[in-house]
Design an enzyme around this catalytic site. Sequence first.
Site, PDB file in Angstrom:
ATOM      1  CG  ASP A   1      10.481 -50.990  17.101  1.00  0.00           C
ATOM      2  OD1 ASP A   1      10.199 -49.992  17.797  1.00  0.00           O
ATOM      3  OD2 ASP A   1      10.166 -52.139  17.417  1.00  0.00           O
TER       4      ASP A   1
ATOM      5  CG  HIS B   1       6.911 -50.433  19.511  1.00  0.00           C
ATOM      6  ND1 HIS B   1       8.101 -51.073  19.252  1.00  0.00           N
ATOM      7  CD2 HIS B   1       6.585 -50.737  20.791  1.00  0.00           C
ATOM      8  CE1 HIS B   1       8.478 -51.735  20.342  1.00  0.00           C
ATOM      9  NE2 HIS B   1       7.571 -51.558  21.285  1.00  0.00           N
TER      10      HIS B   1
ATOM     11  CB  SER C   1       6.560 -53.965  23.221  1.00  0.00           C
ATOM     12  OG  SER C   1       7.690 -53.209  23.560  1.00  0.00           O
TER      13      SER C   1
END
Length: 441
Positions: free
Chosen positions: A315, A382, A219
Amino acid sequence: MRANQQRLPRSVADGAFSWRRQLSKREWAIAGAAATAFAAFLFIISPISVSRTYTDSPAYFHGEDKGSEWVPFTSSLKAQEKSAFCLDGSVPGYHFRRGFGSGINSWLLHVEGGGWCNTIPLCSARKRTALGSSIYMDRQAQFLGILSHNPLHNPDFFNWNKVKIRYCDGSSFSSHPDHEFRNETQLFYRGQLIWETIMDELLAIGMSIAEMALLTGCSAGGLATLIHCDSFTDLLPKNANVKCLADAGFFLNEMDIAGNRTIESFYQDVIHLQGIAKSLNHDCVARSEPSKCFFPQEFIGNIKTPVFLVQPAYDFWQIAHILVPQSSDPSGSWASCKLNILKCNSSQLEILHSYRNALLKILNEFQKNPKGGVFVDSCFVHCQTWATETWHSPSSPRINNKTIAESVGDWYFNRRAAQHVDCPFPCNPTCSHRDLSLLMH
């Protein structure tokens, strides 16, 4: 049977599994990062309860010593000297497990994620969490997935030196102290200094003679990986095999469903507040606005080091904060869809497919680079590299019958090309789609 439908036989039946029992307080605190960053409901960037649940399958992975996976926190020894501080002025740090056997001179660094802060109040709020202060960080971290030292969980990198770099600056390790202490609020914007200080310490304990190295991140940590990829390569011996892997760090500069560029405006505020422009790719900044150069699509072509992208086409973080931020959906018609893709209606799925198409269009040029690799699955997820269940296990998502770990290993060691792009949702039965609605109870 199509390649995407092939999978390893299951040795354990689908059953009850709690992601929470494998996660640290820090990883659940990432939920707060998403909330502070966008003033929305909680979306964590770690694995959550799934619509298809499964077990940890200890019977399948024989001989694992769970206790040995816990690695203590190391406070930076040079932070005070270098003035490299978290947002609250505390000392940053990392978790380090030394390699063994053939991996003694190989290094894998994993950069933690946790969003960003774009205002003084939001950065101040992070000071009271592990995302802005080492005071609140867990003293041990569990090394799973790409950080695991079990060859069944992590076949190619299990015996490498491994470092989990903790994230407490809110800038993807790119801030500079140009605008500190405004409005009598003490905030330390030292992300770049933290990065440089930790790199110096790792070089001093053996990374300076690395023969192989892989910089990874999840991320906001995936974005940090791309931002610092080439400078990381420059630190290591010229003959070292150095590559970079960004997991769910390829954030798109797309308009939201209301036609606003919410994410670009947010990034612009982050960059201005924390003086980030100096850390961004110089070629990109020379031709474009700094706010655009926080998006990997604008500078990935300038990265000289080989890069692999692990990126879910659906996502859930990007859907909730880039495509459908709260401001773009005042009626809340997307609320259920953002929590569980299985609850999206046909018109919402069409918009999600368009977002996927935008991602694939942007990646088209990148995929022409023979040194690059991609794993773009069609899962509602994610980050996927640091959890055993999504990195390499019987329950892992597969494309062309390859797990993420197998694909990354093929790419890193030049065994074969690793350009894996999934078919659109819901075609891949190996996906475990996250059900975020369970967080709301």
